[in-house]
Scaffold this motif. Structure first.
Motif, PDB file in Angstrom:
ATOM      1  N   PHE A   1      39.183  33.311  38.371  1.00 20.01           N
ATOM      2  CA  PHE A   1      40.384  32.566  37.998  1.00 20.01           C
ATOM      3  C   PHE A   1      40.312  31.148  38.563  1.00 20.01           C
ATOM      4  CE2 PHE A   1      42.253  37.036  38.448  1.00 20.01           C
ATOM      5  CZ  PHE A   1      41.952  37.345  37.128  1.00 20.01           C
TER       6      PHE A   1
ATOM      7  N   TYR B   1      41.014  26.979  39.094  1.00 17.62           N
ATOM      8  CA  TYR B   1      42.166  26.394  39.757  1.00 17.62           C
ATOM      9  C   TYR B   1      42.953  25.417  38.891  1.00 17.62           C
ATOM     10  CZ  TYR B   1      44.908  24.139  43.393  1.00 17.62           C
ATOM     11  OH  TYR B   1      45.933  23.644  44.128  1.00 17.62           O
TER      12      TYR B   1
ATOM     13  N   ARG C   1      38.761  29.137  31.226  1.00 18.05           N
ATOM     14  CA  ARG C   1      38.935  30.585  31.090  1.00 18.05           C
ATOM     15  C   ARG C   1      37.597  31.299  30.870  1.00 18.05           C
ATOM     16  NH1 ARG C   1      44.192  30.096  32.776  1.00 18.05           N
ATOM     17  NH2 ARG C   1      45.476  28.991  31.254  1.00 18.05           N
TER      18      ARG C   1
ATOM     19  N   ALA D   1      36.673  34.327  33.242  1.00 14.72           N
ATOM     20  CA  ALA D   1      37.644  35.403  33.036  1.00 14.72           C
ATOM     21  C   ALA D   1      37.438  36.068  31.676  1.00 14.72           C
ATOM     22  CB  ALA D   1      39.065  34.857  33.158  1.00 14.72           C
TER      23      ALA D   1
ATOM     24  N   TRP E   1      49.832  28.097  39.680  1.00 16.07           N
ATOM     25  CA  TRP E   1      48.559  28.759  39.367  1.00 16.07           C
ATOM     26  C   TRP E   1      48.787  30.214  38.970  1.00 16.07           C
ATOM     27  CZ3 TRP E   1      46.307  32.963  41.823  1.00 16.07           C
ATOM     28  CH2 TRP E   1      44.960  33.201  41.552  1.00 16.07           C
TER      29      TRP E   1
ATOM     30  N   TRP F   1      48.050  31.893  35.196  1.00 24.75           N
ATOM     31  CA  TRP F   1      47.096  32.976  34.971  1.00 24.75           C
ATOM     32  C   TRP F   1      47.794  34.247  34.502  1.00 24.75           C
ATOM     33  CZ3 TRP F   1      42.323  32.879  33.776  1.00 24.75           C
ATOM     34  CH2 TRP F   1      41.490  31.859  34.221  1.00 24.75           C
ATOM     35  N   SER F   2      48.992  34.485  34.961  1.00 27.05           N
ATOM     36  CA  SER F   2      49.737  35.653  34.496  1.00 27.05           C
ATOM     37  C   SER F   2      49.998  35.561  33.001  1.00 27.05           C
ATOM     38  CB  SER F   2      51.054  35.773  35.256  1.00 27.05           C
ATOM     39  OG  SER F   2      51.825  36.838  34.747  1.00 27.05           O
TER      40      SER F   2
ATOM     41  N   TYR G   1      48.270  33.825  30.782  1.00 32.04           N
ATOM     42  CA  TYR G   1      46.998  33.982  30.065  1.00 32.04           C
ATOM     43  C   TYR G   1      46.592  35.452  29.999  1.00 32.04           C
ATOM     44  CZ  TYR G   1      41.968  34.429  29.615  1.00 32.04           C
ATOM     45  OH  TYR G   1      40.716  34.851  29.254  1.00 32.04           O
ATOM     46  N   LEU G   2      46.647  36.152  31.133  1.00 36.55           N
ATOM     47  CA  LEU G   2      46.225  37.554  31.170  1.00 36.55           C
ATOM     48  C   LEU G   2      47.117  38.420  30.290  1.00 36.55           C
ATOM     49  CD1 LEU G   2      45.485  37.755  34.992  1.00 36.55           C
ATOM     50  CD2 LEU G   2      43.797  37.960  33.158  1.00 36.55           C
TER      51      LEU G   2
END
Length: 231
Positions: free
Chosen positions: A95, A97, A112, A115, A150, A154-155, A157-158
């Motif tokens: 992940f 930055y 990305r 990931a 951050w 990422w949350s 995106y996931l």
């Protein structure tokens, strides 16, 4: 010279019962002869569930260049792990930055690529565990706000990739042994939780006797960590 030889039996398609056989070892030279090793295999009348209730894994780092993993054997390696029930996968710093303004707002999302490759290899993992290598120094301006942004980024995106935030665990500092390292875990974990409280924080303290660790360990375990792996 001696060498250890491992045999793996795949008995899933065999009816229950006892099977007798032998492994015959023959040397290259004509004078070396051969050795016959009897083998007995008993298949019991039971079947393990296709999906276990436990999280099974252990820093397997299924990527080329990690330990003996190469581009050529990666797929076979993954197949063996999944066949034997591994459902928790680890990755080193997947992940990224990104870039932030002076107030700590995210202004350029991170790459990305790493990931994407990781998630693509483990689409059905129960838990995605990531080691965060490049942790910001504690005196970084707007550090907490940056980690909050951050985590939110990422949350999101996931979630779009089908990996809910509660299926993600983050290791902030590997095997901490000092109060300074524990302070980093505490402050980083708090900030990440503010951005995405569903992310799990994984901690693997390295004190042989936790009762003799720095006092801050209590705050780390109670305020910042969800999964505690003891020495």
């Amino acid at each position: 010279m001696t060498r250890q030889l491992w045999l793996r039996f795949s008995s899933g398609a065999l009816p229950p019962g006892r099977y007798q056989g032998a492994v015959v070892l023959t040397g290259d030279a004509e004078t070396s002869g051969s050795t016959r090793c009897p083998v007995s295999l008993e298949v019991l009348p039971l079947r393990l569930p296709d999906r276990g209730s436990l999280h099974v894994g252990g820093w397997e780092y299924a990527r080329p260049g990690s330990y003996q993993v190469t581009e050529e054997n990666l797929d076979a390696y993954l197949a063996v792990l999944k066949k034997y029930g591994v459902n928790t996968t680890w990755a080193g710093d997947p992940f990224g930055y990104g870039k932030y303004d002076k107030r700590g707002n995210l202004i350029e999302p991170p790459s990305r690529a790493v990931a994407e490759q990781w998630l693509g290899k483990w689409p059905a993992a129960r838990l995605y565990c990531a080691v965060l290598f490049n942790i910001l120094p504690l005196d970084t301006p707007q550090r907490a706000a940056r980690y909050e942004a951050w985590a939110r980024d990422w949350s999101s995106y996931l979630q779009g990739r089908g990996a809910a935030a509660d299926r993600v665990a983050l290791l902030i500092r590997d095997e901490p042994t000092t109060a300074a390292e524990l302070q980093i875990i505490l402050e980083t974990g708090r900030a990440i939780k503010q951005g995405e409280p569903r992310f799990k924080i994984w901690n693997d303290i390295h004190f042989p006797d936790p009762t003799r660790a720095p006092a801050i360990l209590n705050d780390v375990m109670q305020q910042a960590c969800d999964i505690q792996c003891f020495n």
